[in-house]
Design a protein around this motif. Structure first.
Motif, PDB file in Angstrom:
ATOM      1  N   UNK A  74       0.823  -1.206   0.000  1.00  0.00           N
ATOM      2  CA  UNK A  74       0.000   0.000   0.000  1.00  0.00           C
ATOM      3  C   UNK A  74       0.863   1.264   0.000  1.00  0.00           C
ATOM      4  N   UNK A  75       0.227   2.388  -0.281  1.00  0.00           N
ATOM      5  CA  UNK A  75       0.896   3.691  -0.245  1.00  0.00           C
ATOM      6  C   UNK A  75       0.116   4.587   0.720  1.00  0.00           C
ATOM      7  N   UNK A  76       0.709   4.846   1.872  1.00  0.00           N
ATOM      8  CA  UNK A  76       0.078   5.704   2.868  1.00  0.00           C
ATOM      9  C   UNK A  76       0.922   6.959   3.034  1.00  0.00           C
ATOM     10  N   UNK A  77       0.264   8.099   2.932  1.00  0.00           N
ATOM     11  CA  UNK A  77       0.910   9.395   3.128  1.00  0.00           C
ATOM     12  C   UNK A  77       0.347  10.021   4.407  1.00  0.00           C
ATOM     13  N   UNK A  78       1.240  10.470   5.284  1.00  0.00           N
ATOM     14  CA  UNK A  78       0.778  11.088   6.523  1.00  0.00           C
ATOM     15  C   UNK A  78       1.657  12.279   6.868  1.00  0.00           C
ATOM     16  N   UNK A  79       1.069  13.223   7.614  1.00  0.00           N
ATOM     17  CA  UNK A  79       1.825  14.352   8.152  1.00  0.00           C
ATOM     18  C   UNK A  79       2.042  14.170   9.654  1.00  0.00           C
ATOM     19  N   UNK A  80       1.662  13.017  10.147  1.00  0.00           N
ATOM     20  CA  UNK A  80       1.721  12.715  11.575  1.00  0.00           C
ATOM     21  C   UNK A  80       2.866  11.741  11.836  1.00  0.00           C
ATOM     22  N   UNK A  81       3.900  12.195  12.527  1.00  0.00           N
ATOM     23  CA  UNK A  81       5.066  11.352  12.743  1.00  0.00           C
ATOM     24  C   UNK A  81       4.752  10.161  13.640  1.00  0.00           C
ATOM     25  N   UNK A  82       3.807  10.302  14.559  1.00  0.00           N
ATOM     26  CA  UNK A  82       3.431   9.182  15.416  1.00  0.00           C
ATOM     27  C   UNK A  82       2.832   8.047  14.603  1.00  0.00           C
ATOM     28  N   UNK A  83       1.953   8.407  13.663  1.00  0.00           N
ATOM     29  CA  UNK A  83       1.380   7.399  12.758  1.00  0.00           C
ATOM     30  C   UNK A  83       2.485   6.714  11.970  1.00  0.00           C
ATOM     31  N   UNK A  84       3.417   7.499  11.493  1.00  0.00           N
ATOM     32  CA  UNK A  84       4.543   6.967  10.718  1.00  0.00           C
ATOM     33  C   UNK A  84       5.396   6.031  11.564  1.00  0.00           C
ATOM     34  N   UNK A  85       5.711   6.438  12.778  1.00  0.00           N
ATOM     35  CA  UNK A  85       6.566   5.609  13.645  1.00  0.00           C
ATOM     36  C   UNK A  85       5.890   4.289  14.001  1.00  0.00           C
ATOM     37  N   UNK A  86       4.542   4.299  14.076  1.00  0.00           N
ATOM     38  CA  UNK A  86       3.802   3.069  14.401  1.00  0.00           C
ATOM     39  C   UNK A  86       3.664   2.142  13.197  1.00  0.00           C
ATOM     40  N   UNK A  87       3.916   2.677  11.983  1.00  0.00           N
ATOM     41  CA  UNK A  87       3.688   1.896  10.753  1.00  0.00           C
ATOM     42  C   UNK A  87       2.239   1.424  10.679  1.00  0.00           C
ATOM     43  N   UNK A  88       1.332   2.263  11.165  1.00  0.00           N
ATOM     44  CA  UNK A  88      -0.068   1.855  11.264  1.00  0.00           C
ATOM     45  C   UNK A  88      -0.954   3.092  11.140  1.00  0.00           C
ATOM     46  N   UNK A  89      -1.885   3.054  10.191  1.00  0.00           N
ATOM     47  CA  UNK A  89      -2.773   4.202   9.966  1.00  0.00           C
ATOM     48  C   UNK A  89      -4.205   3.931  10.425  1.00  0.00           C
ATOM     49  N   UNK A  90      -4.435   2.812  11.111  1.00  0.00           N
ATOM     50  CA  UNK A  90      -5.806   2.438  11.476  1.00  0.00           C
ATOM     51  C   UNK A  90      -6.493   3.494  12.328  1.00  0.00           C
ATOM     52  N   UNK A  91      -5.771   4.115  13.248  1.00  0.00           N
ATOM     53  CA  UNK A  91      -6.375   5.105  14.144  1.00  0.00           C
ATOM     54  C   UNK A  91      -6.003   6.534  13.777  1.00  0.00           C
ATOM     55  N   UNK A  92      -5.502   6.728  12.557  1.00  0.00           N
ATOM     56  CA  UNK A  92      -5.060   8.059  12.141  1.00  0.00           C
ATOM     57  C   UNK A  92      -6.247   8.956  11.806  1.00  0.00           C
ATOM     58  N   UNK A  93      -6.044  10.259  11.935  1.00  0.00           N
ATOM     59  CA  UNK A  93      -7.076  11.229  11.575  1.00  0.00           C
ATOM     60  C   UNK A  93      -7.138  11.389  10.054  1.00  0.00           C
TER      61      UNK A  93
END
Length: 225
Positions: A74-93
């Motif tokens: 998959x390709x996930x783009x985030x501006x949230x470093x916590x989401x990035x560090x977790x390698x998980x976007x399930x609970x991301x805004x």
């Protein structure tokens, strides 16, 4: 004296015209992530190092990252470093994270190309979230810094939510394409229109400032003649 003035006028005009053309021609870039290696974890492609690939590149608003991969990555783009560090976007805004290639992994690795526009200045984080973040933890991640550059072209001057593909509902078939249908890669018209439009923050763009400088030079030189 008249010869010197005319020479100065010609030199000034040529230099400023080159400045205008330079900013208009190279306003936006398409970057193929990983180049020929594509977008995969290092269990599948051991040589990949996406942070090394990104090093030294100048990313700006309106540029595109082109991900050549398959439906198992998959390709996930985030501006949230916590989401990035977790390698998980399930609970991301939803306002800071977008999954551009939605869908469950498939048995047969169907090749896809996923273009992702750069829409926000600052740190942009990318990773694959499939298999509970295993691919991300095995090298499929990187971060870049995006500068303002020429600002967004008109075709991308909209909210990320309107560009991002919607995730399929549980139980639905994986879509045949992961590329949103309502945006295009940068076109010549985008590149040509942007310098005259000025910066995204309302200030004059480089071409507008160059033309203003040309007017000043003309006034000075013509006053000497």
């Amino acid at each position: 004296m008249g010869y010197i003035c005319k020479s100065l006028l010609l030199f000034s005009f040529s230099g400023i015209l080159n400045l205008v053309q330079f900013h208009g021609a190279d306003a936006y870039e398409n970057y193929t992530v990983g180049d020929s290696l594509g977008w995969y974890d290092n269990l599948m492609v051991p040589k990949v190092n996406y942070q090394k690939w990104a090093a030294g590149k100048n990313f700006s608003l309106g540029d595109f990252l082109i991900f050549n991969t398959d439906k198992n990555h998959s390709v996930i783009q985030t501006y949230n470093q916590t989401t990035y560090n977790r390698c998980d976007s399930d609970d991301a805004d939803a306002d800071d994270t977008t999954e551009w290639s939605a869908g469950e992994p498939t048995v047969d690795a169907v090749d896809v190309t996923v273009p992702v526009p750069l829409l926000r200045v600052g740190s942009n984080f990318f990773f694959s979230g499939n298999y509970d973040g295993e691919q991300c933890r095995h090298g499929q991640h990187f971060v870049i810094n995006v500068t303002r550059g020429e600002g967004l072209p008109p075709s991308l001057n909209t909210s990320p939510e309107s560009l991002a593909p919607a995730s399929p509902e549980a139980g639905d078939d994986v879509p045949d394409t992961v590329v949103p249908s309502n945006f295009n890669n940068p076109t010549d018209s985008d590149v040509k229109a942007t310098p005259a439009a000025g910066g995204q923050d309302g200030t004059a763009g480089p071409s507008a400032m160059a033309l203003a400088a040309l007017v000043v030079v003309l006034e000075i030189v013509l006053g000497w003649v």
